[in-house]
Write an enzyme that holds these catalytic residues in place. Structure first.
Site, PDB file in Angstrom:
ATOM      1  N   LYS A 161      30.719  32.139  31.267  1.00 64.11           N
ATOM      2  CA  LYS A 161      30.152  33.495  31.270  1.00 64.11           C
ATOM      3  C   LYS A 161      30.010  34.025  29.837  1.00 64.11           C
ATOM      4  O   LYS A 161      28.952  34.471  29.452  1.00 64.11           O
ATOM      5  CB  LYS A 161      31.026  34.438  32.092  1.00 64.11           C
ATOM      6  CG  LYS A 161      31.407  33.937  33.483  1.00 64.11           C
ATOM      7  CD  LYS A 161      30.285  34.097  34.497  1.00 64.11           C
ATOM      8  CE  LYS A 161      30.504  33.304  35.781  1.00 64.11           C
ATOM      9  NZ  LYS A 161      31.708  33.573  36.533  1.00 64.11           N
ATOM     10  N   TRP A 173      35.746  37.105  44.058  1.00 63.35           N
ATOM     11  CA  TRP A 173      36.600  36.192  43.281  1.00 63.35           C
ATOM     12  C   TRP A 173      38.070  36.543  43.491  1.00 63.35           C
ATOM     13  O   TRP A 173      38.915  35.661  43.642  1.00 63.35           O
ATOM     14  CB  TRP A 173      36.234  36.222  41.796  1.00 63.35           C
ATOM     15  CG  TRP A 173      34.833  35.728  41.542  1.00 63.35           C
ATOM     16  CD1 TRP A 173      33.804  36.428  40.986  1.00 63.35           C
ATOM     17  CD2 TRP A 173      34.304  34.439  41.850  1.00 63.35           C
ATOM     18  NE1 TRP A 173      32.681  35.652  40.928  1.00 63.35           N
ATOM     19  CE2 TRP A 173      32.949  34.429  41.454  1.00 63.35           C
ATOM     20  CE3 TRP A 173      34.841  33.269  42.423  1.00 63.35           C
ATOM     21  CZ2 TRP A 173      32.123  33.306  41.601  1.00 63.35           C
ATOM     22  CZ3 TRP A 173      34.009  32.156  42.570  1.00 63.35           C
ATOM     23  CH2 TRP A 173      32.673  32.190  42.167  1.00 63.35           C
ATOM     24  N   ASP A 205      42.355  37.150  35.761  1.00 64.58           N
ATOM     25  CA  ASP A 205      41.115  36.380  35.699  1.00 64.58           C
ATOM     26  C   ASP A 205      40.163  37.162  34.790  1.00 64.58           C
ATOM     27  O   ASP A 205      39.700  38.243  35.158  1.00 64.58           O
ATOM     28  CB  ASP A 205      40.542  36.240  37.121  1.00 64.58           C
ATOM     29  CG  ASP A 205      39.185  35.532  37.149  1.00 64.58           C
ATOM     30  OD1 ASP A 205      38.620  35.252  36.075  1.00 64.58           O
ATOM     31  OD2 ASP A 205      38.692  35.266  38.272  1.00 64.58           O
TER      32      ASP A 205
HETATM   33  C1  LIG Z   1      32.337  33.044  37.880  1.00 65.07           C
HETATM   34  C2  LIG Z   1      33.678  33.573  38.193  1.00 65.07           C
HETATM   35  C3  LIG Z   1      34.679  32.773  38.783  1.00 65.07           C
HETATM   36  C4  LIG Z   1      34.426  31.339  39.212  1.00 65.07           C
HETATM   37  O1  LIG Z   1      34.394  30.532  38.126  1.00 65.07           O
HETATM   38  P1  LIG Z   1      34.223  28.938  38.279  1.00 65.07           P
HETATM   39  O2  LIG Z   1      34.478  28.503  36.867  1.00 65.07           O
HETATM   40  O3  LIG Z   1      32.842  28.676  38.758  1.00 65.07           O
HETATM   41  O4  LIG Z   1      35.247  28.450  39.216  1.00 65.07           O
HETATM   42  C5  LIG Z   1      35.919  33.335  38.983  1.00 65.07           C
HETATM   43  N1  LIG Z   1      36.181  34.595  38.648  1.00 65.07           N
HETATM   44  C6  LIG Z   1      35.250  35.399  38.082  1.00 65.07           C
HETATM   45  C7  LIG Z   1      35.593  36.805  37.718  1.00 65.07           C
HETATM   46  C8  LIG Z   1      33.963  34.918  37.839  1.00 65.07           C
HETATM   47  O5  LIG Z   1      33.039  35.691  37.292  1.00 65.07           O
END
Ligand SMILES: *Cc1c(COP(=O)(O)O)cnc(C)c1O
Length: 356
Positions: free
Chosen positions: A190, A99, A166
């Protein structure tokens, strides 16, 4: 049989959050209409957004001068919105996984990108330390929890330049000193809500500093100004987020979430370290409380499918590891009970007794 949901995302939510959202999908606010068929501008929907924003601010103790906005597009769209809105000349990125790499890649189209450190040399099994953040960078981007590799930055680091994080997979799992960040964002699927929602916490005064033209929909100021109502926001996911925010507040807030997260992680890591068949993949000082990754030791590798089948037969769901790591991953988000982790530990012990 009781199922224990260890899916990495979309993932486990408190049962009552799901029930309340399902009920609103049948009849929202005693209106006789479904949450799916009301206008986002309906008089009784605005309070949903307002309360969700207020609870975000309350639970994370967000200081004055920050906005909370709800968008579509996932964390992945933020990877490009961040450089669009903040990168004038140079940006710094910490590369701790897939990511983080994807976020960094998007920035390269907008200016100079400095990768301050990377743990790619050991398949992202650790969080790099002792790196230098260039003092002239427009911002420094980190991924606090690396969902795939089971590593986590659990403290709020000091950065000499605006810090952007993030927090897709560890938001609301611990108290955060939001004042140390210019922006925190993530996909909600998540640890917050059903899929389809992105949350952004952004410092208002940091916006509008780049000289480039920003397309209206990709400009954070558009959504701040319109209170997430510039266009149709994801109505049902926002409602599910509100139900979970209420749930978290009623259950002691992020301090309580952090305490249970540690309890779950301590139990599972202790078993991984004790059990003669398994070994953890992340370095101990980088271990995540949210995504716990482990594999079978080399001499037992051929038992991988057997363990998955065994765990599945005992009600475990989603413990297969990501293909980039292999083995197993138990995602232990807020809604995972200590009992769920104990059930997985019991599986590991029973499997060990049968195969040692
Ligand atoms: C799942 C995830 C993403 C991607 O998220 P989307 O909403 O599917 O774009 C980005 N960063 C992290 C740390 C993730 O766990």
């Amino acid at each position: 049989m009781k199922k224990y949901n260890f899916n990495a995302g979309p993932s486990i939510l408190p049962r009552e959050v799901i029930e309340q959202t399902a009920a609103a999908c049948l009849d929202f606010d005693n209106s006789g209409l479904s949450l799916m068929e009301i206008s986002h501008r309906a008089k009784n929907f605005q309070p949903v957004v307002d309360e969700a924003v207020a609870l975000f601010k309350e639970l994370l103790d967000i200081p004055e001068g920050y906005s909370v906005i709800f968008l579509g597009g996932g964390a992945s769209l933020e990877f490009c919105m961040i450089p669009f809105n903040f990168l004038e000349k140079k940006a710094a990125y910490l590369n701790t996984g897939v990511w983080a790499t994807k976020a960094e890649k998007e920035a390269k189209a907008f200016g100079e990108v400095v990768e301050v450190a990377s743990s790619a040399d050991k398949n992202f099994t650790y969080i790099p330390k002792n790196y230098e953040i260039p003092a002239d960078a427009d911002y420094f981007h980190i991924t606090t929890n690396n969902t795939i590799y089971g590593t986590e930055i659990r403290e709020d680091i000091d950065s000499p330049v605006p810090l952007i994080a993030d927090m897709s997979s560890d938001i609301f799992s611990r108290p955060v000193d939001v004042s140390k960040y210019t922006m925190i964002y993530g996909g909600a699927q998540k640890n917050l809500a059903m899929a389809g929602l992105t949350f952004v916490i952004v410092k208002d005064e940091a916006l509008g500093k780049v000289t480039r033209h920003i397309p209206t929909m990709l400009d954070y100021r558009t959504h701040v100004k319109k209170g997430s109502m510039f266009n149709t926001p994801p109505v049902v996911p926002i409602y599910s987020a509100l139900m979970n925010l209420r749930y978290m507040k009623a259950h002691g807030g992020v301090e309580a979430m952090a305490k249970i997260a540690k309890e779950r992680a301590d139990i599972l890591y202790a078993e991984i370290d004790r059990n003669s068949l398994f070994v953890g993949t992340a370095e101990k000082d980088s271990r995540s409380y949210m995504n716990i990754t482990f594999v079978l030791k080399d001499e037992y590798k051929e038992l991988e499918k057997d363990f998955l089948d065994f765990a599945t037969s005992k009600g475990m769901v989603g413990v297969k590891g990501h293909r980039d790591v292999g083995g197993f991953r138990a995602s232990c988000y807020n809604a995972m009970s200590v009992e769920g982790v104990q059930a997985l530990v019991a599986c590991m012990q029973e499997f060990e007794a049968a195969h040692k």
